[in-house]
Design a protein around this motif. Structure first.
Motif, PDB file in Angstrom:
ATOM      1  N   ASN A  19      25.366  40.603 -17.016  1.00 25.87           N
ATOM      2  CA  ASN A  19      26.578  41.239 -17.534  1.00 25.87           C
ATOM      3  C   ASN A  19      26.852  40.939 -19.005  1.00 25.87           C
ATOM      4  O   ASN A  19      27.931  41.260 -19.520  1.00 25.87           O
ATOM      5  CB  ASN A  19      27.784  40.821 -16.697  1.00 25.87           C
ATOM      6  CG  ASN A  19      27.773  41.442 -15.313  1.00 25.87           C
ATOM      7  OD1 ASN A  19      26.898  42.252 -14.988  1.00 25.87           O
ATOM      8  ND2 ASN A  19      28.722  41.066 -14.481  1.00 25.87           N
ATOM      9  N   GLY A  20      25.915  40.316 -19.685  1.00 27.72           N
ATOM     10  CA  GLY A  20      26.095  40.065 -21.116  1.00 27.72           C
ATOM     11  C   GLY A  20      27.064  38.955 -21.436  1.00 27.72           C
ATOM     12  O   GLY A  20      27.650  38.937 -22.529  1.00 27.72           O
ATOM     13  N   GLN A  37      28.329  41.217 -24.481  1.00 24.89           N
ATOM     14  CA  GLN A  37      29.728  41.507 -24.762  1.00 24.89           C
ATOM     15  C   GLN A  37      30.130  40.858 -26.091  1.00 24.89           C
ATOM     16  O   GLN A  37      29.408  40.014 -26.639  1.00 24.89           O
ATOM     17  CB  GLN A  37      30.606  41.047 -23.597  1.00 24.89           C
ATOM     18  CG  GLN A  37      30.283  41.805 -22.311  1.00 24.89           C
ATOM     19  CD  GLN A  37      31.336  41.650 -21.235  1.00 24.89           C
ATOM     20  OE1 GLN A  37      32.531  41.513 -21.501  1.00 24.89           O
ATOM     21  NE2 GLN A  37      30.904  41.686 -19.976  1.00 24.89           N
ATOM     22  N   VAL A  38      31.297  41.252 -26.621  1.00 25.78           N
ATOM     23  CA  VAL A  38      31.624  40.927 -28.018  1.00 25.78           C
ATOM     24  C   VAL A  38      31.744  39.427 -28.284  1.00 25.78           C
ATOM     25  O   VAL A  38      31.297  38.948 -29.330  1.00 25.78           O
ATOM     26  CB  VAL A  38      32.908  41.660 -28.480  1.00 25.78           C
ATOM     27  CG1 VAL A  38      32.663  43.150 -28.592  1.00 25.78           C
ATOM     28  CG2 VAL A  38      34.086  41.368 -27.555  1.00 25.78           C
ATOM     29  N   THR A  44      33.640  34.397 -21.865  1.00 24.65           N
ATOM     30  CA  THR A  44      34.481  35.292 -21.062  1.00 24.65           C
ATOM     31  C   THR A  44      34.263  36.755 -21.435  1.00 24.65           C
ATOM     32  O   THR A  44      34.932  37.637 -20.903  1.00 24.65           O
ATOM     33  CB  THR A  44      35.968  34.928 -21.238  1.00 24.65           C
ATOM     34  OG1 THR A  44      36.289  34.909 -22.638  1.00 24.65           O
ATOM     35  CG2 THR A  44      36.266  33.556 -20.634  1.00 24.65           C
ATOM     36  N   GLY A  45      33.363  37.017 -22.355  1.00 21.10           N
ATOM     37  CA  GLY A  45      32.920  38.387 -22.625  1.00 21.10           C
ATOM     38  C   GLY A  45      33.733  39.148 -23.638  1.00 21.10           C
ATOM     39  O   GLY A  45      33.290  39.413 -24.746  1.00 21.10           O
ATOM     40  N   GLY A  46      34.911  39.592 -23.252  1.00 21.81           N
ATOM     41  CA  GLY A  46      35.754  40.369 -24.158  1.00 21.81           C
ATOM     42  C   GLY A  46      35.456  41.850 -24.186  1.00 21.81           C
ATOM     43  O   GLY A  46      36.017  42.578 -25.000  1.00 21.81           O
ATOM     44  N   GLY A  47      34.562  42.317 -23.320  1.00 15.97           N
ATOM     45  CA  GLY A  47      34.232  43.737 -23.284  1.00 15.97           C
ATOM     46  C   GLY A  47      32.990  44.060 -24.097  1.00 15.97           C
ATOM     47  O   GLY A  47      32.540  43.273 -24.928  1.00 15.97           O
ATOM     48  N   TYR A  48      32.439  45.234 -23.847  1.00 16.34           N
ATOM     49  CA  TYR A  48      31.227  45.660 -24.545  1.00 16.34           C
ATOM     50  C   TYR A  48      31.587  46.282 -25.894  1.00 16.34           C
ATOM     51  O   TYR A  48      32.629  46.917 -26.042  1.00 16.34           O
ATOM     52  CB  TYR A  48      30.442  46.645 -23.686  1.00 16.34           C
ATOM     53  CG  TYR A  48      29.885  46.013 -22.435  1.00 16.34           C
ATOM     54  CD1 TYR A  48      28.749  45.216 -22.493  1.00 16.34           C
ATOM     55  CD2 TYR A  48      30.526  46.182 -21.208  1.00 16.34           C
ATOM     56  CE1 TYR A  48      28.244  44.607 -21.342  1.00 16.34           C
ATOM     57  CE2 TYR A  48      30.032  45.578 -20.057  1.00 16.34           C
ATOM     58  CZ  TYR A  48      28.892  44.792 -20.135  1.00 16.34           C
ATOM     59  OH  TYR A  48      28.401  44.181 -19.012  1.00 16.34           O
TER      60      TYR A  48
END
Length: 213
Positions: free
Chosen positions: A133-134, A100-101, A200-204
């Motif tokens: 989940n990246g 994720q970003v 916390t990822g931030g989306g793909y």
């Protein structure tokens, strides 16, 4: 022109029980002291591109915005000499597929600030969701049991902790200590050969992102 100082921050690590790490015999390991976070202005966003900001470069460097017709930023080299440099972060040593970003931003920034790192793990199978989940990185530390290796791992933890807001740091783990932006606790967490970092990822990514220093 606007001048802005970009600092090379220090960092912290993340804990995930399902993430494998070497367990050392000694349980009492002093946590890395994380400096207080410093506000770093976000870079200007170019038109029609989603921008993911990254942390500053070492304090010896000062950056300034280039004229509108230039795509690069300008770095102050001396009082009378300027040279054009790119502010974008290139891909580092971490495989980015499936990340994720914010995880990509952390990985690229670590590669840029710590050239000694030649291996960063990302997406892999695991009982917990962070790696699949990246959301997690394993920053492998060369000569991890040496004084130099331990110091390098400590520096990476301090760096990510100081940039916790920018990277979306949830936690990090290194040498038996579990770190969060709110503190650390020792004992039984393993991870003696690598620094584990969770974001916390931030989306793909969509493919239109730019990652800035």
């Amino acid at each position: 022109m606007y001048l802005g100082a970009f600092l090379a921050p220090a960092a912290v690590l993340l804990v995930a029980k399902g993430d494998g790490g070497q367990i050392a015999e000694a349980a009492d390991v002093a946590p890395v002291a994380a400096p207080a976070p410093e506000a770093v202005p976000a870079p200007a966003q170019p038109c029609c591109v989603e921008v993911v900001a990254a942390p500053g470069v070492p304090t010896a460097h000062l950056t300034a915005e280039a004229p509108a017709e230039e795509a690069s930023s300008v770095e102050l080299v001396s009082a009378s000499r300027w040279r054009v440099v790119s502010r974008t972060l290139p891909a580092g040593v971490a495989p980015e597929r499936g990340l994720q970003v914010r995880t990509i931003l952390a990985a690229r920034s670590i590669s840029a600030i710590f050239p000694e790192i030649n291996e960063i793990g990302g997406v892999r199978s695991d009982a917990l969701r962070w790696h699949p989940n990246g959301l997690a990185l394993d920053v492998m530390i060369p000569n991890n049991s040496s004084a130099e290796g331990i110091a390098l791992g400590n520096a990476i933890v301090a760096y990510v902790l100081q940039n916790a807001d920018r990277f979306g740091i949830q936690d990090a783990i290194w040498r038996g200590v579990y770190y969060t932006p709110n503190g650390a606790r020792s004992g039984g967490y393993g991870h003696y050969d690598h620094v584990h970092i969770t974001t916390t990822g931030g989306g793909y990514p969509t493919g239109n992102e730019l990652y800035f220093r």
